[in-house]
Design a protein around this motif. Sequence first.
Motif, mmCIF file in Angstrom:
data_model
loop_
_atom_site.group_PDB
_atom_site.id
_atom_site.type_symbol
_atom_site.label_atom_id
_atom_site.label_comp_id
_atom_site.label_asym_id
_atom_site.label_seq_id
_atom_site.Cartn_x
_atom_site.Cartn_y
_atom_site.Cartn_z
ATOM 1 N N LEU A 49 0.831 -1.207 0.000
ATOM 2 C CA LEU A 49 0.000 0.000 0.000
ATOM 3 C C LEU A 49 0.864 1.256 0.000
ATOM 4 N N LEU A 50 1.947 1.247 0.777
ATOM 5 C CA LEU A 50 2.847 2.398 0.799
ATOM 6 C C LEU A 50 3.483 2.613 -0.571
ATOM 7 N N ALA A 51 3.937 1.541 -1.205
ATOM 8 C CA ALA A 51 4.558 1.654 -2.524
ATOM 9 C C ALA A 51 3.557 2.158 -3.556
ATOM 10 N N ALA A 52 2.310 1.676 -3.474
ATOM 11 C CA ALA A 52 1.282 2.147 -4.410
ATOM 12 C C ALA A 52 1.021 3.641 -4.225
ATOM 13 N N PHE A 53 0.971 4.097 -2.990
ATOM 14 C CA PHE A 53 0.745 5.529 -2.722
ATOM 15 C C PHE A 53 1.884 6.374 -3.289
ATOM 16 N N VAL A 54 3.127 5.943 -3.048
ATOM 17 C CA VAL A 54 4.276 6.692 -3.548
ATOM 18 C C VAL A 54 4.256 6.739 -5.075
ATOM 19 N N THR A 55 3.912 5.607 -5.697
ATOM 20 C CA THR A 55 3.879 5.556 -7.161
ATOM 21 C C THR A 55 2.844 6.512 -7.733
ATOM 22 N N VAL A 56 1.628 6.477 -7.171
ATOM 23 C CA VAL A 56 0.555 7.324 -7.691
ATOM 24 C C VAL A 56 0.824 8.798 -7.390
ATOM 25 N N GLN A 57 1.335 9.063 -6.209
ATOM 26 C CA GLN A 57 1.507 10.446 -5.780
ATOM 27 C C GLN A 57 2.737 11.108 -6.402
ATOM 28 N N PHE A 58 3.820 10.367 -6.532
ATOM 29 C CA PHE A 58 5.080 10.975 -6.941
ATOM 30 C C PHE A 58 5.643 10.427 -8.246
ATOM 31 N N GLY A 59 4.989 9.446 -8.847
ATOM 32 C CA GLY A 59 5.485 8.882 -10.096
ATOM 33 C C GLY A 59 5.433 9.895 -11.224
ATOM 34 N N PRO A 60 6.364 9.808 -12.173
ATOM 35 C CA PRO A 60 6.378 10.764 -13.288
ATOM 36 C C PRO A 60 5.153 10.597 -14.182
ATOM 37 N N ARG A 61 4.653 11.706 -14.643
ATOM 38 C CA ARG A 61 3.509 11.705 -15.556
ATOM 39 C C ARG A 61 3.999 12.114 -16.930
ATOM 40 N N VAL A 62 4.171 11.135 -17.785
ATOM 41 C CA VAL A 62 4.726 11.360 -19.115
ATOM 42 C C VAL A 62 3.580 11.495 -20.110
ATOM 43 N N ARG A 63 3.589 12.569 -20.844
ATOM 44 C CA ARG A 63 2.569 12.790 -21.879
ATOM 45 C C ARG A 63 3.113 12.307 -23.223
ATOM 46 N N LEU A 64 2.456 11.322 -23.790
ATOM 47 C CA LEU A 64 2.844 10.787 -25.086
ATOM 48 C C LEU A 64 1.761 11.113 -26.110
#
Length: 300
Positions: A49-64
């Motif tokens: 759950l912690l890893a999922a939160f970090v991914t969604v909250q801080f993961g890069p948002r790449v526009r393709l």
Amino acid sequence: YDQRTRVAAYRESLALAGVMVAAVLPEAFGGIGPRGLAAFAWVFGALVLLAAFVTVQFGPRVRLPRLQQPVPLRSALRHALANRPFRWLLGVFVFSGIAAAIPSTLFLFFVADVLQAPSLAGVFLLLYFGSGALGMALWVRLSQRYGKRKAWLVGMVCAVIAFVWAYALGPGDVVGYGLVCVMSGIALGADLSLPASMLADVIDRDPRGRGRSEGSYFGLWTFVTKANLALAAGIALPLVTALGYVPGTASDTAALAIVYCLVPCVLKLVAAALLGLSPLASAHRGVRADSFHVSGSPSP
């Protein structure tokens, strides 16, 4: 070019750290039993759950760029496999991956019946994975200086030289096997960091451009990663049985030693030969190394 290797090295180092933590947590929580495993399951769930939160909250948002028409799965896979450098890289990865997975399949049998030291299995695993994580920086530096293909070739040769000595070990040779774990663990860093970085280079040279075929490349790559583990088990276990090895006995361990030590070394040498013959040409740092000549695109 170099940053891709650093990214892969960081990712794989943290993955190895996770493996080592997961190996010791059940024992810390009460041993390999209902109590220890139950506590481990709760910690595992919390970490997910912690890893999922970090991914969604801080993961890069790449526009393709959005595709005008979806690419059918068969066409996407056919396009990836039509890339000659990718086929070469995938072939090398298959032989190298199976070579690494066979010892993983037979590790506990070897420690228990050849070394006769089953209680030290956890220590050997920590030495192996810990050395792999600590040695990752070495392969990053070598790839920066000599190119990824040459660094991976050196890693394969080092893996064979370090691991083949395990064939000569016998009951009680725990210090010698510990050294094998450390040296082969250092060589493991090349297998973990460089192929993924080279895959990114291959994708970047795709003549169709970025944002169109990455999924098919990584899908095939992930499939082969899992298939290597299955093939290793499908090869190693029937082979040692056919050669006469019976688990839990100290007799007929020569067959186990052959399949555990020598077969992976042969497969690793085949992988090294394929890599040396491949069109994945490497240059020195500063020249845009590993010039992949993709059909339909200009050579750099």
